[in-house]
Structures are given as C-alpha cells and as structure tokens.
Scaffold this motif. Structure first.
Motif, PDB file in Angstrom:
ATOM      1  N   PHE A 211       0.768  -1.179   0.047  1.00  0.00           N
ATOM      2  CA  PHE A 211       0.094  -0.121   0.116  1.00  0.00           C
ATOM      3  C   PHE A 211       0.826   1.114  -0.198  1.00  0.00           C
ATOM      4  CE2 PHE A 211      -2.350   3.542   1.976  1.00  0.00           C
ATOM      5  CZ  PHE A 211      -3.520   3.124   1.325  1.00  0.00           C
ATOM      6  N   ARG A 214       2.491   1.901  -3.511  1.00  0.00           N
ATOM      7  CA  ARG A 214       1.458   2.155  -4.372  1.00  0.00           C
ATOM      8  C   ARG A 214       1.061   3.725  -4.211  1.00  0.00           C
ATOM      9  NH1 ARG A 214      -3.048  -2.277  -4.901  1.00  0.00           N
ATOM     10  NH2 ARG A 214      -3.859  -0.932  -6.839  1.00  0.00           N
ATOM     11  N   LEU A 222      -4.197   2.867  -7.015  1.00  0.00           N
ATOM     12  CA  LEU A 222      -4.562   2.582  -5.727  1.00  0.00           C
ATOM     13  C   LEU A 222      -5.870   2.825  -5.429  1.00  0.00           C
ATOM     14  CD1 LEU A 222      -3.579   0.885  -2.985  1.00  0.00           C
ATOM     15  CD2 LEU A 222      -2.727   3.380  -2.424  1.00  0.00           C
ATOM     16  N   LEU A 225      -8.786   0.381  -5.665  1.00  0.00           N
ATOM     17  CA  LEU A 225      -8.861  -0.822  -4.831  1.00  0.00           C
ATOM     18  C   LEU A 225     -10.206  -0.694  -4.206  1.00  0.00           C
ATOM     19  CD1 LEU A 225      -6.981  -3.038  -3.860  1.00  0.00           C
ATOM     20  CD2 LEU A 225      -6.577  -1.890  -1.610  1.00  0.00           C
TER      21      LEU A 225
END
Length: 280
Positions: A211, A214, A222, A225
């Motif tokens: 995370f 990204r 991201l 998501l």
C-alpha cells in the motif's frame, strides 16, 4: 495564494497517545515506535506550515450512530480534546482556521462534494495522536489545524476513488485561497488491524508495505482498490486507509519527494505506518 507543500501520513493508535501521556515512550515496547518519528519531529520544526488540514475519523466522540456524516469539516475557531471515557488527553486545544475552512467548504461543495459543516465539536485521538507523534508534548500546537472527519466506522463508507478525487478538490480549494499560506495535508488512520471477531489482531505486513509503495508511485491505481480488498487483506479497521488517499490526492501531479518512511509492528494490536511526502 495558498499552496500545499507536503503531506504527512500516520497511524493514530490510541495506545500511542496513552503511552506518551503516561510517560512510557522510553519503555522497550514503545521506544521503537517513537524512534520512527524522531526525524519527523525535526522535519516539522524545519518545515512548519501555516495550517495543517488533518484528515481523520471520529470514534463516536463528536458523532454517534444517530448522526453519521460521510465528510465533515471543522470550521470553528477552536476544538477541545474529547473525553473518550477516561477523561480528555492532556494535550493543547486545537486552534482552527475558520477563514480557510469556510473557503474550502464553499469551493469543495461547489465542486459537487457534499460536506457537513461543523461549527462545534471535540476532537479525539484520531486527530490528537498524529499531532503528538509529530510535535511531541508542546504547550500549544505549532499552527492552526482544520479537522476533516471521514466516516470509516459505519458502512457505507466512501470509496478510495471518492477520497482521492476529494483530495484533488481540496487542493483546488486551497490553491484558490487569497492568502499566502503554506498548508500541509495529513492523512491518518490504519494500517492493517482488526479489533473484533475471529480475526482480531490481524496484521498484514505485505499488504501494508505494498500500500505504501502504491500510495507513493501510483495513487490513481490504488484508488480503484475495492472496499472488500481492504477488509480481506487489512482487517475490518484497515478501511481507515482510504483517508490517506485524500491527502495523496491533494498533492500535485508530479512524483513527490519521499522524505521519510517508517513501518513498525506492533503498537498495541495495530501496524504503524508513516510517510512524509513533499511536493516538487
């Protein structure tokens, strides 16, 4: 005109605030956590903003299941530390910036984001723990703070895409404010953790660090998501990470300069993540 110079990202674990308040920061368990913020405290002293726009989530202190705003901006002149059941934290009151807050509200609402305008509220550990981690224990916080509360407690919660685009709208609002202000945008919460049920105590180091990668390199991707991936991979409370996308969206479109990155497990039952990104 006002400008955004940097963004700060950090977990806001309540036990971190308790450790600091009770003088336990030098204990072996907590020392590695606070060591990860030593650079950050010095960086903030050297790069003190005029205003901090701080994105956090309220933990049933200012709001309850009777009233759940998705996005709420604090427009008051000051905000007191909340009593979360064991008395308010012994930290300074938060001084707001009503003029900039009102301008952001007007601009962002005109950009079709619905904000709840809050003229009185107490602020809990979601906001005060990040300030403590970055500032230590001062008699007063170093600058005004605009609280921006996001509902990530009661479903439905906003999507990562919505948060990322909201960050862009906040950037537009700040950059159109007609005072010469240096503004930092902070995103707080996370990282992976779950507080209840069979998976209580879940921490996913691989997801957390991916995370962070990204968020730095490809926040637009991201932002796609889905919620279920946060819950599956990072635990039920891992959904707090969508708030980091608001701060990231507020940065300019060029790759940022990474000034500091820190990750530590555990702090209470939570993974601690921290980033400082500067606009270039």
């Amino acid at each position: 005109m006002a400008r955004i110079s940097a963004s700060v990202y950090t977990s806001h674990v309540p036990a971190i605030g308790a450790a600091l308040d009770l003088g336990k920061s030098a204990e072996p368990y907590w020392q590695p956590v606070f060591k990860g913020y030593e650079f950050s405290k010095q960086w903030l002293k050297e790069n003190k903003p005029d205003v901090i726009f701080l994105v956090y989530n309220d933990h049933a202190s200012a709001f309850s299941l009777e009233l759940i705003p998705t996005f709420a901006i604090g427009c008051a002149a000051e905000f007191q530390p909340a009593d979360e059941g064991w008395g308010p934290r012994p930290v300074p009151k938060v001084v707001g910036h009503p003029e900039l807050a009102a301008h952001i509200a007007q601009s962002v609402i005109q950009d079709d984001f619905d904000l709840t305008i809050v003229n009185k509220m107490d602020v809990d550990h979601g906001l005060t723990v990040p300030l403590s981690l970055m500032c230590g224990q001062p008699e007063a916080w170093p600058c005004p703070v605009i609280p921006f509360a996001v509902n990530v407690v009661q479903y439905p919660v906003p999507s990562g895409r919505r948060c990322y685009n909201l960050g862009k709208a906040i950037r537009k609002a700040i950059e159109s404010f007609d005072q010469d202000l240096n503004v930092q945008v902070w995103g707080t919460g996370g990282m992976s953790h779950q507080l209840q049920g069979p998976r209580a105590g879940l921490i996913n180091k691989e997801f957390d660090n991916r995370f962070l990668d990204r968020l730095i390199a490809d926040p637009a991707d991201l932002a796609t998501l889905p919620h279920i991936d946060y819950v599956r991979e990072a635990g039920s409370e891992g959904i707090e990470l969508v708030m980091w996308l608001i701060a990231r969206g507020a940065m300019n479109d060029r790759p940022p300069k990474v000034r500091h990155r820190f990750y530590h497990v555990p702090a209470s039952n939570t993974a601690v993540g921290h980033l400082i990104l500067e606009n270039v």
